[in-house]
Design an enzyme around this catalytic site. Structure first.
Site, PDB file in Angstrom:
ATOM      1  N   HIS A 168       0.873  -1.186   0.000  1.00 40.46           N
ATOM      2  CA  HIS A 168       0.000   0.000   0.000  1.00 40.46           C
ATOM      3  C   HIS A 168       0.906   1.231   0.000  1.00 40.46           C
ATOM      4  O   HIS A 168       1.940   1.236   0.687  1.00 40.46           O
ATOM      5  CB  HIS A 168      -0.852   0.087   1.279  1.00 40.46           C
ATOM      6  CG  HIS A 168      -2.116  -0.700   1.270  1.00 40.46           C
ATOM      7  ND1 HIS A 168      -2.603  -1.309   2.406  1.00 40.46           N
ATOM      8  CD2 HIS A 168      -3.028  -0.945   0.291  1.00 40.46           C
ATOM      9  CE1 HIS A 168      -3.752  -1.911   2.119  1.00 40.46           C
ATOM     10  NE2 HIS A 168      -4.020  -1.701   0.841  1.00 40.46           N
ATOM     11  N   CYS A 264      -2.230   3.284   9.046  1.00 41.12           N
ATOM     12  CA  CYS A 264      -3.261   2.326   8.605  1.00 41.12           C
ATOM     13  C   CYS A 264      -4.430   2.264   9.581  1.00 41.12           C
ATOM     14  O   CYS A 264      -5.542   1.906   9.195  1.00 41.12           O
ATOM     15  CB  CYS A 264      -2.703   0.912   8.514  1.00 41.12           C
ATOM     16  SG  CYS A 264      -1.313   0.690   7.462  1.00 41.12           S
TER      17      CYS A 264
HETATM   18  N1  ARG Z   1      -3.735  -6.978   6.695  1.00 41.98           N
HETATM   19  C1  ARG Z   1      -4.134  -5.760   6.045  1.00 41.98           C
HETATM   20  C2  ARG Z   1      -4.082  -5.957   4.532  1.00 41.98           C
HETATM   21  O1  ARG Z   1      -3.194  -6.618   4.067  1.00 41.98           O
HETATM   22  C3  ARG Z   1      -3.269  -4.607   6.452  1.00 41.98           C
HETATM   23  C4  ARG Z   1      -3.735  -3.297   5.899  1.00 41.98           C
HETATM   24  C5  ARG Z   1      -2.851  -2.153   6.266  1.00 41.98           C
HETATM   25  N2  ARG Z   1      -3.446  -0.940   5.839  1.00 41.98           N
HETATM   26  C6  ARG Z   1      -2.811   0.033   5.198  1.00 41.98           C
HETATM   27  N3  ARG Z   1      -3.467   1.135   4.941  1.00 41.98           N
HETATM   28  N4  ARG Z   1      -1.599  -0.096   4.759  1.00 41.98           N
HETATM   29  O2  ARG Z   1      -4.912  -5.483   3.805  1.00 41.98           O
END
Ligand code: ARG
Length: 272
Positions: A168, A264
């Protein structure tokens, strides 16, 4: 006290690593400490509450990652786009985020069902210019920067993510007040690095190395001159101080196991 900013959070009541959708989760299946997660989240919330109204949405059994509200969607003014998750495991969160936006007075912008977009996890507003940084390559589809320009009328800079650990955009790039940019160059392809360098002058760029990047230092929340993050080296903290920021380390080990940290776990609801 009422603040100018509102931040959406969701308590980690049902948080855990019960499936694997990013490399961080691979070695941590069912390996999170619930009490510690709650404590770490409470600490983050306490920090945030010094600068913003914290808006809570209810946690949901069976949806462990709903705690990562950055992925709820993207807001601008009174408009909200609800995320379309790439993985089946997270798609069940979408209706709850839709309700949270509506309850907070947002109008929902139409978004095609079949175009993956993971919200403010992959779309970050620059804090000095009218520009939206948009990451794609893992979760969000490459057509999204163009679609966001149409839907929101805001120029975008599309960045191609190339390292699966930084899947991300908010795991490897953080626009800071005054146009500073905290980022991990190795998470992007060469063209994206060139684009970043063309948009942000050298004295405003704060590139980090791999040791800092894996602490998710770029997954930071910038509020009132404070930069809240899971971890950062002394050198990086000194660099941030020299730029006028106050780095604050707030450990989030349990959430790191799921591939997320401070940013996050939050979503700014006031974006202009
Ligand atoms: N386990 C989640 C996923 O893989 C973590 C999300 C983290 N969120 C972020 N905005 N980076 O989607």
């Amino acid at each position: 006290m009422a603040f100018d900013q509102k931040i959406l959070m969701c308590a980690p009541t049902y948080f855990g690593v019960s499936y694997v959708i990013n490399p961080w989760m691979e070695s941590h299946f069912n390996d999170t400490d619930r009490d510690l997660a709650q404590k770490q989240w409470d600490n983050l919330r306490t920090h945030i509450a010094q600068h913003a109204d914290v808006v809570l949405m209810p946690p949901q059994p069976g949806l462990p990652d709903i705690v990562f509200t950055a992925n709820a969607g993207l807001v601008l003014g009174k408009s909200a786009i609800v995320s379309r998750f790439r993985s089946k495991e997270r798609q069940g969160e979408e209706p709850y985020f839709d309700v949270a936006f509506k309850e907070n007075g947002f109008d929902i912008v139409d978004w095609p069902q079949d175009v993956p977009f993971e919200g403010a996890g992959d779309a970050l507003f620059d804090r000095a210019h009218e520009l939206l940084w948009v990451g794609h390559g893992f979760r969000t589809h490459a057509s999204v920067p163009g679609l966001l320009e149409q839907k929101l009328g805001r120029a975008t800079a599309a960045l191609n993510l190339v390292d699966p650990c930084f899947y991300h955009l908010d795991t490897c790039l953080c626009p800071l007040t005054g146009g500073y940019l905290l980022y991990f160059p190795a998470a992007f392809d060469a063209a994206s690095n060139t684009l970043i360098e063309s948009k942000v002058p050298a004295d405003k760029r704060i590139p980090v190395d791999a040791d800092d990047a894996v602490k998710f230092c770029c997954n930071a929340v910038d509020l009132g001159g404070h930069v809240y993050m899971n971890g950062a080296s002394d050198a990086l903290q000194a660099r941030l101080r020299a730029a006028g920021f106050t780095p604050v380390i707030t450990p989030l080990s349990e959430f790191m196991k799921a591939g997320g940290a401070a940013k996050c776990l939050t979503l700014k609801l006031v974006e202009a």
